[in-house]
Design an enzyme around this catalytic site. Structure first.
Site, PDB file in Angstrom:
ATOM      1  N   HIS A   1      48.162  10.209  17.121  1.00 60.08           N
ATOM      2  CA  HIS A   1      48.284  11.924  16.367  1.00 60.08           C
ATOM      3  C   HIS A   1      49.330  12.042  16.207  1.00 60.08           C
ATOM      4  CE1 HIS A   1      45.456  15.477  15.768  1.00 60.08           C
ATOM      5  NE2 HIS A   1      46.977  14.821  14.955  1.00 60.08           N
TER       6      HIS A   1
ATOM      7  N   HIS B   1      53.330  17.163  13.364  1.00 58.78           N
ATOM      8  CA  HIS B   1      53.377  16.338  12.657  1.00 58.78           C
ATOM      9  C   HIS B   1      54.844  15.242  11.732  1.00 58.78           C
ATOM     10  CE1 HIS B   1      48.720  15.035  11.631  1.00 58.78           C
ATOM     11  NE2 HIS B   1      48.221  16.115  12.946  1.00 58.78           N
TER      12      HIS B   1
ATOM     13  N   TYR C   1      73.821  25.088  33.745  1.00 61.21           N
ATOM     14  CA  TYR C   1      74.265  25.125  32.521  1.00 61.21           C
ATOM     15  C   TYR C   1      73.496  26.210  31.618  1.00 61.21           C
ATOM     16  CZ  TYR C   1      73.425  23.668  27.203  1.00 61.21           C
ATOM     17  OH  TYR C   1      73.472  23.553  25.759  1.00 61.21           O
TER      18      TYR C   1
ATOM     19  N   HIS D   1      51.881  22.201  17.349  1.00 60.22           N
ATOM     20  CA  HIS D   1      51.688  20.440  17.265  1.00 60.22           C
ATOM     21  C   HIS D   1      52.522  20.802  15.885  1.00 60.22           C
ATOM     22  CE1 HIS D   1      49.355  17.963  16.117  1.00 60.22           C
ATOM     23  NE2 HIS D   1      48.690  18.284  15.140  1.00 60.22           N
TER      24      HIS D   1
ATOM     25  N   SER E   1      43.686  27.675  13.198  1.00 61.11           N
ATOM     26  CA  SER E   1      43.954  26.343  13.036  1.00 61.11           C
ATOM     27  C   SER E   1      43.279  25.876  13.811  1.00 61.11           C
ATOM     28  CB  SER E   1      45.408  26.169  13.720  1.00 61.11           C
ATOM     29  OG  SER E   1      45.293  25.004  13.650  1.00 61.11           O
ATOM     30  N   SER E   2      42.787  24.537  12.661  1.00 59.22           N
ATOM     31  CA  SER E   2      41.965  23.776  13.518  1.00 59.22           C
ATOM     32  C   SER E   2      42.156  22.856  14.810  1.00 59.22           C
ATOM     33  CB  SER E   2      41.288  22.297  11.975  1.00 59.22           C
ATOM     34  OG  SER E   2      42.766  21.339  12.399  1.00 59.22           O
TER      35      SER E   2
ATOM     36  N   GLY F   1      51.305  21.625  10.907  1.00 58.84           N
ATOM     37  CA  GLY F   1      51.619  22.564  11.915  1.00 58.84           C
ATOM     38  C   GLY F   1      51.172  23.953  12.457  1.00 58.84           C
ATOM     39  N   ASN F   2      51.163  24.128  13.813  1.00 55.58           N
ATOM     40  CA  ASN F   2      51.356  25.299  14.036  1.00 55.58           C
ATOM     41  C   ASN F   2      51.622  25.860  15.511  1.00 55.58           C
ATOM     42  OD1 ASN F   2      48.433  23.804  15.995  1.00 55.58           O
ATOM     43  ND2 ASN F   2      48.299  23.642  14.014  1.00 55.58           N
TER      44      ASN F   2
ATOM     45  N   ASP G   1      68.414  15.945  29.644  1.00 54.95           N
ATOM     46  CA  ASP G   1      68.696  17.092  29.456  1.00 54.95           C
ATOM     47  C   ASP G   1      67.451  18.072  29.673  1.00 54.95           C
ATOM     48  OD1 ASP G   1      71.398  17.016  29.537  1.00 54.95           O
ATOM     49  OD2 ASP G   1      71.937  17.229  27.966  1.00 54.95           O
TER      50      ASP G   1
END
Lengths: 232, 232, 232, 232
Positions: free
Chosen positions: C172, C98, C230, C96, C75-76, C29-30, C121
């Site tokens: 992905h 996974h 809210y 991003h 990051s790739s 993740g990044n 929401d």
């Protein structure tokens, strides 16, 4: 109270393992530890949160279910423990939980089929699920009859309580036992994990076959019996 | 503000239980605690992260939904709480969460069938799921109408709010209540676990039967009513 | 490097939220945080474990994907971030991951249907799943094309990136964004929870209907738009 | 014992990662770390709880499975490790767990289909599931034969152990390996997560297609091979 301190400590330690292992929500579980010489067991008091427990709060009960020492009311499942201690001479600890996956199988009223070596490391048979009790048994002395329901089902299946240390009670939840309270707690974590794996296995492949006999025997004998070579 | 400190503390403590019990992501939940004598309740301010809460931040609202004290805006679900407090005289706490499994059942618009004793320990009936509200109710005073939707469905089902302390609102999420805010939080953890077990039970055995009546009654009476013997 | 310290800090803080929220295994993740005035963003270096990160290690990249400052490789997925920043002028952060359930829906190549108010929401529409990319796009400048695949699918669906701040890329995983990196992280936790609830909802009731329009609109407008009520 | 301290430390550190990563219940797993120059590996002692482990307790075994140093009995799976080290010259670490989702696929006796880029980042092929062993293999030198079952299946599938670093053994559980024990542990967490995602993917869309070839190749080459650009 001094003469019971050792089983109170043992029962306390074992009870405190249940939340750590993720096997209980609130007070939905209980462990007892027996002293065969004294003919009694120490069990969790009913409905007391785990964080409020202490060894001295464990209630001392004899194998007929009579409270022998302690000021608190024992677990509402005490009579089930008492019946099993009375009839199964070689057990020293009993655990009852409502752990999620094992309870789901109990609610489904199904034995847990043996699908892999994780199961076979602990049992050579499907984990038995005793059928829900009859209306008569339920309306009578319910917890007492629960003990007989467990024993009768194991006998009907030709299973020995020293080999099969875990059972589901249909519509209810798992009970486990063992030579010590520690071993019974271990078994309650094992039945939960086996229940979870078996559930996932059937989801991944609905008509999956059971484990072949040679592998069942091999894995069980690695851990148990005269030629075991697991552990120290 | 001093006269409200006791319910602010109670509401604060109860709100802080939600993340600990794994029942909320971010601010997706709220608890209120009422004082019947003062005719008000303390409720979580809207959209404030749990780690930024303090007892003084709890907003004081009366049973018509009017803010009586506090500088923050109360939870957007405040009117639902107010309606329930106004009509159900014996409740002292209300909880609303979007806990994962209970919410999934609400999204599925299904009552949670009673499949085991974990359920029967708390309810003798399927956990009711009120149908999604009509367009008119939604476009009107939505949160206010949510309270009526809950009350109407319980009435239609012939259920008493003192016996059934939890409901799902179709397409939305669970609401629970109780004599105290603590009990309402307890109920919100219970409905989540029952929802999870019922889901797994149906996966393990799709056409599983509901629990037999004698067992429903037995387990509920162990914990509730004149002959209960659970707890101290 | 001083002039970038603020976005490095922001990107660092946001990246460190991912493991805390249970959204990443290892380095899967990044997060990036942009400064529109400087025309650059700070992004996680590639393949560096979260426990080894520090604000200074965040790499500074411009909106064409060129590294402007920093000694580590970014990051790739950097080019995907760059394309989105370049074309979507009002976003300040991108995430991003996974994460398990959102990725499962991406692998299933399905939009996540709107089944409840937790979804409403945050979005008035099904969460879009862009189709897997063509062989040509994949064999070309893959990460760059991923950005266009996302933008093209939103456009085709008639969705605005300021209203819909989350997407799945088929086969992905999810991408989310927002005015700030913090908001983008919030969105990545939201899409994971919505994905999990939608999965469970379909398991509990396979042919479940989508949410009715009036409820979609009501819940979204509670949190967003001119009449929102809210939060504070 | 001094000459083995480095692999004992490495094996210890790697073993302690298993409970942290949620991959083991009790002692259901083991890691070994090899020194190719000395021709030995250090492996977890059998049945010792993780909290009681220390580097010195790691048992030193040669590639024929003979204990060279250490007073404890090595893991019951030691012979499987020995066979793999003996035949696969470029591996430095091996892990065996009964992690929940990977084990469920092994129990289902299915290869894990490649459904997304999380999978393709690590493997270009379905994760192989070696069939359950024959009765003869099981009744013979079981753990030794398990090693051959793994090698034979990879060979039959035309897979290279340096490209495919993870396998399921049918009815049993996953084995992973790598140039180091650390990498093997990483792979055991990866196979568990891929197994979980693939399970969910099939639940969300039963007849889901496998990943297209161009995406498989792209993601694998991002992380591996001469043109990789992931990591530092």
């Amino acid at each position: 109270m001094t003469q019971y301190a050792h089983i109170q400590q043992r029962a306390y330690d074992a009870n405190m393992q249940l939340p750590k292992l993720g096997l209980v929500l609130f007070t939905f579980g209980n462990v007892s530890a027996a002293d065969r010489t004294l003919g009694v067991f120490a069990i969790k008091p009913s409905g007391v949160p785990y964080e409020d427990l202490s060894p001295e709060k464990m209630v001392i009960v004899d194998f007929d279910g009579k409270t022998v020492a302690g000021s608190l009311r024992p677990s509402s499942d005490t009579l089930t423990h008492a019946v099993l201690y009375k009839h199964w001479e070689n057990i020293g600890g009993i655990v009852h939980t409502h752990s999620t996956y094992a309870t789901a199988w109990a609610q489904a009223q199904r034995d847990i089929p043996i699908y892999g070596t994780t199961h076979a490391d602990h049992n050579t048979v499907d984990i038995p699920c005793a059928p829900p009790m009859s209306n008569e048994m339920i309306q009578g002395d319910y917890e007492y009859q629960t003990g007989f329901q467990i024993m009768d089902y194991l006998e009907k299946k030709g299973m020995n309580y020293e080999e099969v240390e875990m059972v589901l009670v249909g519509n209810h939840a798992p009970f486990t036992w063992g030579k010590t309270a520690e071993k019974a707690v271990y078994n309650s974590a094992v039945v939960e994990e086996i229940a979870r794996m078996a559930y996932l296995t059937e989801q991944i492949r609905p008509q999956v076959p059971r484990l072949q006999d040679s592998l069942i025997r091999k894995h069980f004998e690695r851990k148990h019996g005269p030629h075991s070579y697991y552990g120290q």
